[in-house]
Design a protein around this motif. Structure first.
Motif, PDB file in Angstrom:
ATOM      1  N   VAL A  39      -6.092  13.722 -12.968  1.00  0.00           N
ATOM      2  CA  VAL A  39      -5.946  13.550 -11.515  1.00  0.00           C
ATOM      3  C   VAL A  39      -7.297  13.529 -10.804  1.00  0.00           C
ATOM      4  CG1 VAL A  39      -5.738  15.938 -10.648  1.00  0.00           C
ATOM      5  CG2 VAL A  39      -4.354  14.106  -9.634  1.00  0.00           C
ATOM      6  N   ALA A  45      -3.946  11.098  -6.195  1.00  0.00           N
ATOM      7  CA  ALA A  45      -3.458  12.258  -5.440  1.00  0.00           C
ATOM      8  C   ALA A  45      -2.632  13.184  -6.322  1.00  0.00           C
ATOM      9  CB  ALA A  45      -2.625  11.801  -4.245  1.00  0.00           C
ATOM     10  N   GLY A  46      -1.973  12.630  -7.333  1.00  0.00           N
ATOM     11  CA  GLY A  46      -1.144  13.443  -8.208  1.00  0.00           C
ATOM     12  C   GLY A  46      -0.850  12.721  -9.505  1.00  0.00           C
ATOM     13  N   TYR A  61      -2.446  17.881  -8.914  1.00  0.00           N
ATOM     14  CA  TYR A  61      -2.660  17.289  -7.597  1.00  0.00           C
ATOM     15  C   TYR A  61      -4.135  17.359  -7.220  1.00  0.00           C
ATOM     16  CZ  TYR A  61      -2.362  22.228  -6.381  1.00  0.00           C
ATOM     17  OH  TYR A  61      -2.556  23.576  -6.339  1.00  0.00           O
ATOM     18  N   VAL A  63      -5.600  16.523  -3.463  1.00  0.00           N
ATOM     19  CA  VAL A  63      -5.427  16.037  -2.093  1.00  0.00           C
ATOM     20  C   VAL A  63      -6.287  16.878  -1.156  1.00  0.00           C
ATOM     21  CG1 VAL A  63      -3.797  15.645  -0.205  1.00  0.00           C
ATOM     22  CG2 VAL A  63      -3.071  15.252  -2.566  1.00  0.00           C
ATOM     23  N   PHE A 125      -0.125  15.564   1.654  1.00  0.00           N
ATOM     24  CA  PHE A 125       0.210  16.605   0.677  1.00  0.00           C
ATOM     25  C   PHE A 125       1.726  16.691   0.497  1.00  0.00           C
ATOM     26  CE2 PHE A 125       0.339  20.827  -1.282  1.00  0.00           C
ATOM     27  CZ  PHE A 125      -0.708  20.709  -2.189  1.00  0.00           C
ATOM     28  N   MET A 128       2.839  13.741  -1.561  1.00  0.00           N
ATOM     29  CA  MET A 128       2.514  13.933  -2.970  1.00  0.00           C
ATOM     30  C   MET A 128       3.507  14.883  -3.629  1.00  0.00           C
ATOM     31  SD  MET A 128       1.155  16.444  -5.121  1.00  0.00           S
ATOM     32  CE  MET A 128       0.424  17.547  -3.926  1.00  0.00           C
ATOM     33  N   GLU A 132       5.645  13.505  -6.785  1.00  0.00           N
ATOM     34  CA  GLU A 132       5.468  14.046  -8.139  1.00  0.00           C
ATOM     35  C   GLU A 132       6.721  14.753  -8.647  1.00  0.00           C
ATOM     36  OE1 GLU A 132       3.000  12.886  -9.732  1.00  0.00           O
ATOM     37  OE2 GLU A 132       1.977  12.149  -7.941  1.00  0.00           O
TER      38      GLU A 132
END
Length: 163
Positions: A39, A45-46, A61, A63, A125, A128, A132
């Motif tokens: 990452v 971002a993820g 992650y 971010v 966030f 993400m 995910e």
């Protein structure tokens, strides 16, 4: 730690719900190290475990300076009306479409020492977290697209040079 290759849409591991992580052994610790290393590549971002070919509930992650990983995450709360949000996916390179996402999300899981972890946030966030955890449930963001947009996106996938 290794930057792992990203699996592309069409790979069955991306459409399969992931197994809970039971014992946190050296294999799980190595997976987390690889997820974090993977990452850290700029623009990411993820990364969810199935994106690197592992069917376990874990993602990393990166971010806004927040970098880490979580095991056995579950979305426990979302807030706000889901709205079309520009989104892409490493497993569907070159495509960008509006997926329905809530502006706030809260995820609970554990870290590599088995301690409880809470991740929550707004904006990117939150997006993400939802993206995910979808991967861990065997869902790719294309499935979150409105029907007409999904049809266009699937045509783009079929016409891509990587599919």
């Amino acid at each position: 730690m290794t930057v792992r290759e990203i699996r592309l849409y069409g790979d069955p591991v991306l459409r399969t719900a992931c197994a809970e992580i039971g014992e946190i052994d050296e294999g799980v610790r190595a997976l987390v190290d690889d997820l974090i290393e993977t990452v850290r590549v700029p623009g990411r971002a993820g990364v969810a475990a199935p994106q690197i070919g592992v069917g376990l509930r874990a993602f990393s992650y990166n971010v806004d300076g927040r970098v880490g990983a979580i095991l056995n995450p579950r979305v426990v709360e979302v807030r706000g009306e889901a709205a079309p949000t520009g989104e892409g996916c490493l497993s569907v390179p070159g495509l960008w479409h509006d997926a329905l996402r809530h502006p706030y999300a809260r995820v609970e899981g554990i870290d590599v020492d088995g301690r409880p972890v809470i991740l929550e946030g707004e904006g990117l966030f939150a997006q993400m977290l939802q993206h995910e955890t979808d991967h861990l449930d065997g869902m790719v963001y294309l499935q979150r697209l409105p029907k007409d947009t999904r049809r266009i996106a699937m045509r783009e996938v079929r016409e891509s040079d990587w599919f």
